[in-house]
Write a protein that holds these residues in place. Structure first.
Motif, PDB file in Angstrom:
ATOM      1  N   HIS A   1      -5.520  -4.601   8.301  1.00 50.78           N
ATOM      2  CA  HIS A   1      -4.631  -5.260   7.356  1.00 50.78           C
ATOM      3  C   HIS A   1      -3.959  -4.232   6.443  1.00 50.78           C
ATOM      4  O   HIS A   1      -2.756  -4.256   6.216  1.00 50.78           O
ATOM      5  N   GLU A   2      -4.773  -3.320   5.935  1.00 44.75           N
ATOM      6  CA  GLU A   2      -4.236  -2.293   5.036  1.00 44.75           C
ATOM      7  C   GLU A   2      -3.276  -1.356   5.760  1.00 44.75           C
ATOM      8  O   GLU A   2      -2.245  -0.954   5.211  1.00 44.75           O
TER       9      GLU A   2
ATOM     10  N   GLY B   1      -1.427  -2.183   8.312  1.00 50.02           N
ATOM     11  CA  GLY B   1      -0.212  -2.961   8.506  1.00 50.02           C
ATOM     12  C   GLY B   1       0.626  -3.013   7.241  1.00 50.02           C
ATOM     13  O   GLY B   1       1.837  -2.792   7.273  1.00 50.02           O
ATOM     14  N   ASN B   2      -0.038  -3.276   6.147  1.00 49.62           N
ATOM     15  CA  ASN B   2       0.665  -3.348   4.879  1.00 49.62           C
ATOM     16  C   ASN B   2       1.372  -2.023   4.582  1.00 49.62           C
ATOM     17  O   ASN B   2       2.552  -1.997   4.222  1.00 49.62           O
TER      18      ASN B   2
ATOM     19  N   GLY C   1       4.353  -1.565   6.829  1.00 43.98           N
ATOM     20  CA  GLY C   1       5.326  -2.645   6.868  1.00 43.98           C
ATOM     21  C   GLY C   1       5.241  -3.463   8.141  1.00 43.98           C
ATOM     22  O   GLY C   1       6.251  -3.912   8.676  1.00 43.98           O
ATOM     23  N   LEU C   2       4.036  -3.668   8.664  1.00 42.32           N
ATOM     24  CA  LEU C   2       3.846  -4.428   9.903  1.00 42.32           C
ATOM     25  C   LEU C   2       2.812  -5.521   9.680  1.00 42.32           C
ATOM     26  O   LEU C   2       1.962  -5.423   8.799  1.00 42.32           O
ATOM     27  N   ALA C   3       2.839  -6.566  10.501  1.00 40.58           N
ATOM     28  CA  ALA C   3       1.815  -7.605  10.432  1.00 40.58           C
ATOM     29  C   ALA C   3       0.529  -7.086  11.077  1.00 40.58           C
ATOM     30  O   ALA C   3       0.578  -6.235  11.965  1.00 40.58           O
ATOM     31  N   VAL C   4      -0.612  -7.615  10.612  1.00 40.16           N
ATOM     32  CA  VAL C   4      -1.900  -7.200  11.184  1.00 40.16           C
ATOM     33  C   VAL C   4      -1.884  -7.319  12.698  1.00 40.16           C
ATOM     34  O   VAL C   4      -2.395  -6.459  13.410  1.00 40.16           O
ATOM     35  N   GLU C   5      -1.376  -8.439  13.172  1.00 41.55           N
ATOM     36  CA  GLU C   5      -1.381  -8.707  14.610  1.00 41.55           C
ATOM     37  C   GLU C   5      -0.647  -7.613  15.378  1.00 41.55           C
ATOM     38  O   GLU C   5      -1.082  -7.198  16.448  1.00 41.55           O
TER      39      GLU C   5
ATOM     40  N   VAL D   1       0.862  -1.184   0.000  1.00 40.17           N
ATOM     41  CA  VAL D   1       0.000   0.000   0.000  1.00 40.17           C
ATOM     42  C   VAL D   1       0.894   1.229   0.000  1.00 40.17           C
ATOM     43  O   VAL D   1       1.792   1.356   0.826  1.00 40.17           O
TER      44      VAL D   1
END
Lengths: 261, 261
Positions: B203-204, B206-207, B210-214, B94
């Motif tokens: 999710h977006e 995070g993307n 540059g991180l994971a959703v969690e 993104v």
DNA sequence: ACCTTTGCTTGATCTGGATCAAGCGAAGAA
DNA sequence: TTCTTCGCTTGATCCAGATCAAGCAAAGGT
């Protein structure tokens, strides 16, 4: 070219030097890469009139510093330059390494001040283009205006690529991508794509790629051990370009591929 | 506005809708943020003539896709849009979230094709500006030309900031910076800086960062537990802006600060 | 009303690359 | 020559954040 002028400012001139520094745009080998790309000869002539050709700069000299008022764009004629921005905590992020024909300072137009600094990595010849005059000129030369739009747009595209690198690639892929990019850009400039010297330190490479120096060093060693390239200090010889491409393409194991609705 | 038009293409028009979609630039509340910024009224009028105002798009609709031929720039009038680029392995990065007044597609000028895709995050009104006609217009309106250069340059500056984020900041700093940036941009548009709804998923986010959703989810929880903000699904209320600013500034512990000669 | 999907949260574990710590050779200085 | 500095390498350890694994609630479909 042998007499020292380290530390002198860019804006100094009127030195009689008979080397290739003063080549007019029309005779410069970079016309096909630089601003004049695609211009008619008479338009190149007009552009040429506003270009200042200063004396060569040396390793460590600044083209401009973060915070400086924006007056000119700079084009690398020979040598190389790095640009970098300060991060709030005192560190810095290297934003790019610039080879002959590449234009520097485009990010400063908006705020009329430089948001990053530009430092010369090795003895380099730099053309200076006063932006106000360039802007006037683009009003009467449509193809130059278009070229400017393309140039600015291209810069955005390059940043996007680096963004992808930092956001989605692991250390190995980053270094491979960096080396391939360098190789290709050198090749476009008539130099060898497989045998070249790095003008930046491991530290600078690491900073640019978001990696620690140690990681960069280990990767160089690994790449050499794997037979991808020969590395001797700054001297790089690429042996297996295809394997490098494969690394970048991501044929290896990856972090989870993120996608969203 | 209630009838469904999901999935229809941007280029359709000639629908009689009497809502605020067709507001001329001169009457649009965004003049001070958008392309017309700083233009004389008669010049705004000329710009207005080339702007296409299409019917509203809905969540999931594309403005353009990666690879599409470049024809127009797009400006968000209401709603929000995300841009994203495919990474070679099938994931995507993104590149940005775009709010009213922001121009999309500038990166496509260079190659005459879109290198990223743009997707609408919620029902949105979008202005379309055919680039060829805009380019003509800039030839005769110096202030518009200057505005274009600034716009392009600004985009470069923003990419640079994101680069700094991805290259030098830890997870906490990234999310804090993201939320503050969003808050400030909303505020400029007359909305609350402290109470707003996110139009993008975890999710977006995070993307983008540059991180994971969690990790994003955990940080939201942490920020709330620490009393920095209240979080209820997409609803964000910022309680302690100063503390957030401090996080971004990097008053915490950091990775080693890299600097080079 | 019930089922399914989707997005989000929370906990447990794992790991790539950062960080810490030496040591080494080349280039320059005295 | 010898000393110092600087950039680079290599090894050992650590940790932030990724990954794996459930479980839960809202929204939408039937």
């Amino acid at each position: 070219m042998t007499q020292a002028c380290r530390g002198k400012s860019v804006s100094q001139r009127k030195v009689i030097s008979l080397d290739d520094l003063r080549v007019a745009c029309r005779n410069c080998s970079l016309t096909s890469l630089c601003l004049p790309m695609g211009l008619a000869p008479e338009d190149i002539e007009r552009l040429d009139e506003i270009v200042k050709r200063n004396r060569p700069l040396h390793r460590g000299d600044f083209l401009f510093r973060e915070g400086d008022r924006f007056r000119s764009l700079f084009v690398v004629k020979t040598g190389s330059v790095k640009t970098f921005a300060p991060s709030p905590e005192g560190g810095e992020q290297v934003l790019g390494f610039h080879l002959p024909g590449e234009v520097i300072g485009l990010d400063a137009i908006d705020k009329d001040a430089h948001a990053c600094s530009a430092k010369v990595l090795e003895t380099s010849a730099i053309c200076e283009i006063p932006f106000a005059r360039l802007e006037e000129l683009t009003m009467s030369i449509p193809s130059l205006q278009h070229q400017m739009y393309r140039l600015l747009s291209k810069e955005i595209g390059q940043d996007t690529e680096l963004l992808l690198l930092l956001g989605k690639k692991n250390a190995e892929e980053r270094l491979a991508a960096f080396l391939l990019s360098l190789s290709k850009r050198l090749h476009k400039r008539g130099l060898s794509a497989t045998d070249f010297y790095l003008s930046m330190s491991r530290h600078e490479i690491g900073n640019y790629l978001g990696l620690a120096v140690e990681t960069v060093s280990r990767l160089f060693t690994r790449f050499q051990d794997d037979g991808l390239m020969r590395v001797d200090r700054k001297h790089i010889q690429i042996i297996d370009q295809d394997a490098l491409e494969a690394l970048v393409g991501g044929i290896g194991q990856h972090r989870r591929q993120q996608q969203q609705s």
